[in-house]
Design a protein around this motif. Structure first.
Motif, PDB file in Angstrom:
ATOM      1  N   ARG A   1       2.697 -12.087   8.126  1.00  0.00           N
ATOM      2  CA  ARG A   1       1.942 -11.160   7.274  1.00  0.00           C
ATOM      3  C   ARG A   1       2.847  -9.932   7.105  1.00  0.00           C
ATOM      4  NH1 ARG A   1      -2.947 -11.187   9.765  1.00  0.00           N
ATOM      5  NH2 ARG A   1      -3.753 -12.614   8.177  1.00  0.00           N
ATOM      6  N   ILE A   2       3.173  -9.598   5.868  1.00  0.00           N
ATOM      7  CA  ILE A   2       4.122  -8.518   5.589  1.00  0.00           C
ATOM      8  C   ILE A   2       3.392  -7.398   4.856  1.00  0.00           C
ATOM      9  CG2 ILE A   2       6.294  -7.901   4.456  1.00  0.00           C
ATOM     10  CD1 ILE A   2       6.995 -10.924   4.522  1.00  0.00           C
ATOM     11  N   LEU A   3       3.530  -6.191   5.361  1.00  0.00           N
ATOM     12  CA  LEU A   3       2.948  -5.012   4.714  1.00  0.00           C
ATOM     13  C   LEU A   3       4.073  -4.089   4.274  1.00  0.00           C
ATOM     14  CD1 LEU A   3       0.623  -3.047   3.958  1.00  0.00           C
ATOM     15  CD2 LEU A   3       0.734  -2.198   6.324  1.00  0.00           C
ATOM     16  N   ILE A   4       4.234  -3.918   2.974  1.00  0.00           N
ATOM     17  CA  ILE A   4       5.197  -2.961   2.424  1.00  0.00           C
ATOM     18  C   ILE A   4       4.436  -1.659   2.203  1.00  0.00           C
ATOM     19  CG2 ILE A   4       6.842  -2.500   0.581  1.00  0.00           C
ATOM     20  CD1 ILE A   4       6.911  -5.533   0.064  1.00  0.00           C
ATOM     21  N   CYS A   5       4.884  -0.574   2.822  1.00  0.00           N
ATOM     22  CA  CYS A   5       4.002   0.590   2.916  1.00  0.00           C
ATOM     23  C   CYS A   5       4.786   1.899   3.038  1.00  0.00           C
ATOM     24  CB  CYS A   5       3.082   0.431   4.137  1.00  0.00           C
ATOM     25  SG  CYS A   5       3.957   0.316   5.716  1.00  0.00           S
TER      26      CYS A   5
ATOM     27  N   GLU B   1       8.261   0.762  -6.970  1.00  0.00           N
ATOM     28  CA  GLU B   1       9.460  -0.073  -7.032  1.00  0.00           C
ATOM     29  C   GLU B   1       9.097  -1.542  -6.880  1.00  0.00           C
ATOM     30  OE1 GLU B   1      12.385   1.274  -4.198  1.00  0.00           O
ATOM     31  OE2 GLU B   1      12.043   3.377  -4.710  1.00  0.00           O
ATOM     32  N   VAL B   2       8.213  -1.828  -5.934  1.00  0.00           N
ATOM     33  CA  VAL B   2       7.814  -3.220  -5.689  1.00  0.00           C
ATOM     34  C   VAL B   2       7.086  -3.798  -6.892  1.00  0.00           C
ATOM     35  CG1 VAL B   2       6.318  -4.690  -4.268  1.00  0.00           C
ATOM     36  CG2 VAL B   2       7.717  -2.933  -3.178  1.00  0.00           C
ATOM     37  N   LEU B   3       6.150  -3.033  -7.460  1.00  0.00           N
ATOM     38  CA  LEU B   3       5.398  -3.528  -8.603  1.00  0.00           C
ATOM     39  C   LEU B   3       6.308  -3.756  -9.801  1.00  0.00           C
ATOM     40  CD1 LEU B   3       2.156  -1.345  -8.353  1.00  0.00           C
ATOM     41  CD2 LEU B   3       2.422  -3.758  -7.739  1.00  0.00           C
ATOM     42  N   ALA B   4       7.254  -2.857 -10.037  1.00  0.00           N
ATOM     43  CA  ALA B   4       8.161  -3.005 -11.152  1.00  0.00           C
ATOM     44  C   ALA B   4       9.028  -4.249 -10.986  1.00  0.00           C
ATOM     45  CB  ALA B   4       9.040  -1.763 -11.285  1.00  0.00           C
TER      46      ALA B   4
ATOM     47  N   VAL C   1       7.363  -3.179   6.379  1.00  0.00           N
ATOM     48  CA  VAL C   1       8.566  -2.736   5.677  1.00  0.00           C
ATOM     49  C   VAL C   1       8.195  -1.396   5.061  1.00  0.00           C
ATOM     50  CG1 VAL C   1      10.199  -3.203   3.831  1.00  0.00           C
ATOM     51  CG2 VAL C   1       9.341  -5.089   5.244  1.00  0.00           C
ATOM     52  N   ALA C   2       8.801  -0.320   5.547  1.00  0.00           N
ATOM     53  CA  ALA C   2       8.314   1.016   5.222  1.00  0.00           C
ATOM     54  C   ALA C   2       9.420   1.931   4.704  1.00  0.00           C
ATOM     55  CB  ALA C   2       7.677   1.657   6.456  1.00  0.00           C
ATOM     56  N   GLY C   3       9.049   2.740   3.710  1.00  0.00           N
ATOM     57  CA  GLY C   3       9.885   3.843   3.240  1.00  0.00           C
ATOM     58  C   GLY C   3       8.977   5.051   3.097  1.00  0.00           C
ATOM     59  N   MET C   4       9.489   6.253   3.389  1.00  0.00           N
ATOM     60  CA  MET C   4       8.650   7.452   3.316  1.00  0.00           C
ATOM     61  C   MET C   4       9.465   8.649   2.855  1.00  0.00           C
ATOM     62  SD  MET C   4       6.040   7.221   6.594  1.00  0.00           S
ATOM     63  CE  MET C   4       4.786   8.209   5.793  1.00  0.00           C
ATOM     64  N   LEU C   5       8.768   9.653   2.365  1.00  0.00           N
ATOM     65  CA  LEU C   5       9.417  10.889   1.950  1.00  0.00           C
ATOM     66  C   LEU C   5       9.516  11.860   3.118  1.00  0.00           C
ATOM     67  CD1 LEU C   5       7.740  11.555  -1.535  1.00  0.00           C
ATOM     68  CD2 LEU C   5       9.666  10.050  -0.949  1.00  0.00           C
ATOM     69  N   THR C   6      10.390  12.830   2.975  1.00  0.00           N
ATOM     70  CA  THR C   6      10.610  13.805   4.047  1.00  0.00           C
ATOM     71  C   THR C   6       9.419  14.740   4.222  1.00  0.00           C
ATOM     72  OG1 THR C   6      11.721  15.263   2.461  1.00  0.00           O
ATOM     73  CG2 THR C   6      13.116  13.787   3.767  1.00  0.00           C
ATOM     74  N   THR C   7       8.522  14.781   3.234  1.00  0.00           N
ATOM     75  CA  THR C   7       7.365  15.679   3.311  1.00  0.00           C
ATOM     76  C   THR C   7       6.199  15.068   4.087  1.00  0.00           C
ATOM     77  OG1 THR C   7       6.668  14.815   1.157  1.00  0.00           O
ATOM     78  CG2 THR C   7       7.922  16.869   1.166  1.00  0.00           C
ATOM     79  N   LYS C   8       6.329  13.826   4.546  1.00  0.00           N
ATOM     80  CA  LYS C   8       5.221  13.129   5.194  1.00  0.00           C
ATOM     81  C   LYS C   8       5.397  13.104   6.710  1.00  0.00           C
ATOM     82  CE  LYS C   8       3.824  12.534   1.080  1.00  0.00           C
ATOM     83  NZ  LYS C   8       2.817  13.475   0.557  1.00  0.00           N
ATOM     84  N   ASP C   9       4.341  12.634   7.404  1.00  0.00           N
ATOM     85  CA  ASP C   9       4.307  12.566   8.867  1.00  0.00           C
ATOM     86  C   ASP C   9       4.378  11.104   9.303  1.00  0.00           C
ATOM     87  OD1 ASP C   9       3.745  12.628  11.577  1.00  0.00           O
ATOM     88  OD2 ASP C   9       1.657  13.256  11.333  1.00  0.00           O
TER      89      ASP C   9
ATOM     90  N   ASP D   1       0.836  -1.197   0.000  1.00  0.00           N
ATOM     91  CA  ASP D   1       0.000   0.000   0.000  1.00  0.00           C
ATOM     92  C   ASP D   1       0.867   1.242   0.000  1.00  0.00           C
ATOM     93  OD1 ASP D   1      -1.831   2.234   1.093  1.00  0.00           O
ATOM     94  OD2 ASP D   1      -3.214   0.577   0.734  1.00  0.00           O
ATOM     95  N   GLY D   2       0.515   2.203  -0.883  1.00  0.00           N
ATOM     96  CA  GLY D   2       1.298   3.424  -1.008  1.00  0.00           C
ATOM     97  C   GLY D   2       0.813   4.569  -0.144  1.00  0.00           C
ATOM     98  N   GLY D   3      -0.214   4.350   0.714  1.00  0.00           N
ATOM     99  CA  GLY D   3      -0.704   5.410   1.594  1.00  0.00           C
ATOM    100  C   GLY D   3       0.398   5.949   2.485  1.00  0.00           C
TER     101      GLY D   3
END
Length: 438
Positions: free
Chosen positions: A416-420, A428-431, A340-348, A311-313
Motif C-alpha cells: 500500500r503506497i501513500l504519496i503525500c 505533479e502526480v496527477l499531471a 513517498v513524501a515531499g514537503m515545503l520548508t514552511t511545514k512541520d 493526498d496533499g495534506g
C-alpha cells in the motif's frame, strides 16, 4: 510559454514577498475595478486549517444536485491555475480567454503598484464572479482569515470555520489561540457561523469573537453531529435526524466535513431535501485528497497488485486524519504501508509524520520540483527519523517508487503506497498520471 503563464509570472513579480497579509492593497484595487465585491451572488465564506476544500466541494455537490449554479473559489491549484475559479454559469473551471481577460484588467487597474500574487488573482476571481450569473458563491480563504484577500465581503450568508491546527505559524501566530483568532476574523456581525469541533483553546477564541459580533454559533458535536450508523451516515441537529449514504470521499474525518457542509447550508437557508443531500454525498469530488491512483505511468511503476493513494495534506492535523484512514485500511485488509513524501520548508514534517509511527514501514523522501521552497530529500528524511520512522532520501519520485518495488519483491507482498506531504507533489502526480482535475 502561453499568455496565461506570462501574465501570472508578471503578477508574481509585483510584490517582493509571496505572503504579506493586509487588506489595504486589496481595497485599493477593488475600488479601481468598480467594487466587484459589492456585486457578488450571496456568499458562504470558508476558513480553517484542514477540510476547507472538502467542505466546500460537498456544499457545491449538494447545491448542484438541486440545479443551483455555484461559483467556487479555492486555492492552491493542483495542475492548472484555472482550478481555483469555477464559474456557476457553466459549472466548469474558468476558460483561458475569460481568465486572461480578468487578469489583464486587474493588471491594468493596478498600474504596477505593489500587490501580492494572491491578492491580485483574488481580485480577478471576484471580477469574474460579479460578471457571471450564479445563485451562490462558495468562497474559500487563502490564508488565515482576518487579513486574507477574500475577507472583503461585508455580509455573507454564513461563515464556516473548519478544524484549526498548527500551520503557517510565521504569519498567523505561534499557538493555537492566535491562529484561531486569525481564522475567526471572517465572522461578521449577525451572520451565522458554523464551526467544526475544535481544541478547547481554539473554540474559546472563536466563541468570544462570535459573541462579540452577536453571530449565532453552531458547533459540531454540540449543536449537530454527523456519524456512521450501520453502514450509513446519520446527520442530527436539534430539529431533525437525516439518514444518508456514506460520503464518497475517503476517511472518517469526512463525516465531520459532510456534517459541517449540511449544517452550513441549513444556516444559510439553502439546505435541500434528503434526496439532493444524498446525491451530493454520492457525487462529491475533491482531487488530491485520499485519492486512489489507478492508472498512468507512475502507477505502472508500482509492483503488480499495489494499492496507491495520493493526498496533499501537509500539517499535523492532516497527518492525523490521513494516518487514521490508513489505519482503518490496515484493519480491514493488511498490507505493508510505504510513504513517498515531499514537503515545503514552511511545514512541520515531524508533526505530520508522527501519527504514522507503528503504521508505515518506510518513508521515501523526494523533492517537490514544482516549488522553489521544497525541502531537500535529505532534510526531510532526517525529520521523518525524528518521528521514529525509517526513511531514505531519493532524488526523484521515480527512484522512490522503484525502491518500494524492490522492497515489495523481496518481501513477496503487494504494498500500500501513500504519496503525500504536499499539494504541489500531488499536482505533479496527477499531471503525470493523466488525472488532472476537471
Amino acid at each position: 510559454m502561453d499568455q496565461i503563464t506570462r501574465i501570472l509570472d508578471r503578477l508574481l513579480a509585483l510584490h517582493p514577498k509571496e505572503i504579506d497579509l493586509s487588506l489595504g492593497r486589496m481595497h485599493r484595487l477593488l475600488a479601481a475595478l468598480g467594487h466587484p465585491e459589492r456585486r457578488l451572488p450571496p456568499v458562504i465564506h470558508v476558513a480553517g486549517t484542514n477540510g476547507k476544500g472538502s467542505v466546500t466541494a460537498t456544499m457545491r455537490a449538494i447545491l448542484e444536485a438541486t440545479g443551483r449554479r455555484c461559483h467556487v473559489y479555492t486555492s492552491p491549484h493542483l495542475v492548472s491555475f484555472n482550478e481555483r475559479i469555477r464559474l456557476g454559469s457553466d459549472g466548469r473551471y474558468v476558460s483561458d480567454p475569460l481568465l486572461f481577460d480578468a487578469l489583464q484588467r486587474c493588471e491594468e487597474a493596478n498600474g504596477g503598484a505593489e500587490i501580492t500574487f494572491f491578492e491580485i488573482t483574488t481580485a480577478a476571481a471576484l471580477l469574474l464572479f460579479a460578471e457571471h450569473p450564479a445563485e451562490i458563491l462558495l468562497l474559500e480563504v487563502g490564508l488565515g482569515g482576518r487579513l486574507d484577500a477574500t475577507n472583503v465581503v461585508d455580509r455573507p450568508l454564513a461563515t464556516v470555520i473548519t478544524p484549526v491546527s498548527m500551520d503557517h505559524e510565521k504569519f498567523l501566530g505561534d499557538d493555537l489561540a492566535a491562529i484561531a483568532a486569525e481564522k475567526a476574523g471572517i465572522i461578521k456581525p449577525g451572520v451565522p457561523v458554523i464551526c467544526a469541533a475544535q481544541e478547547d483553546e481554539a473554540l474559546a477564541v472563536i466563541g468570544r469573537e462570535a459573541a462579540r459580533k452577536r453571530a449565532c454559533l453552531k458547533v459540531s458535536g454540540q449543536d449537530f453531529v454527523a456519524q456512521a450508523d450501520q453502514g450509513r451516515m446519520a446527520y442530527q441537529d436539534e430539529d431533525e435526524l437525516i439518514d444518508l449514504p456514506l460520503p464518497v470521499l475517503g476517511g472518517r474525518h469526512q463525516f465531520a466535513n459532510a456534517g459541517l457542509a449540511i449544517a452550513t447550508l441549513k444556516a444559510a437557508g439553502l439546505l435541500p431535501g434528503e434526496a439532493a443531500i444524498a446525491q451530493g454525498l454520492r457525487t462529491v469530488n475533491w482531487p488530491g485528497r485520499l485519492q486512489p491512483v489507478t492508472h498512468g505511468g507512475l502507477y505502472e511503476m508500482c509492483p503488480e497488485g499495489s494499492e496507491v493513494w495520493l493526498d496533499g495534506g501537509h500539517n499535523p492535523g492532516a497527518g492525523l486524519a490521513i494516518a487514521g484512514f490508513m489505519g482503518e485500511l490496515e484493519e480491514r485488509a493488511p498490507r505493508p504501508l510505504y510513504l513517498v513524501a515531499g514537503m515545503l520548508t514552511t511545514k512541520d514534517p515531524v508533526g505530520f509524520f508522527r501519527p504514522f509511527h507503528g503504521l508505515a514501514r518506510h518513508v521515501g523522501t523526494v523533492p517537490v520540483t514544482s516549488s522553489n521552497t521544497g525541502r531537500t530529500p535529505e532534510d526531510l528524511a532526517d525529520l521523518a527519523r525524528c518521528a521514529d520512522l525509517e526513511a531514505t532520501p531519493f532524488q526523484s519520485l521515480d527512484a522512490a517508487l522503484s525502491d518500494v518495488a524492490a522492497c515489495a519483491q523481496k518481501d513477496g507482498e503487494a504494498p500500500r503506497i501513500l504519496i503525500c506531504g504536499s499539494l504541489y507533489l500531488a499536482g505533479e502526480v496527477l499531471a503525470r498520471s493523466g488525472m488532472a482535475p476537471e
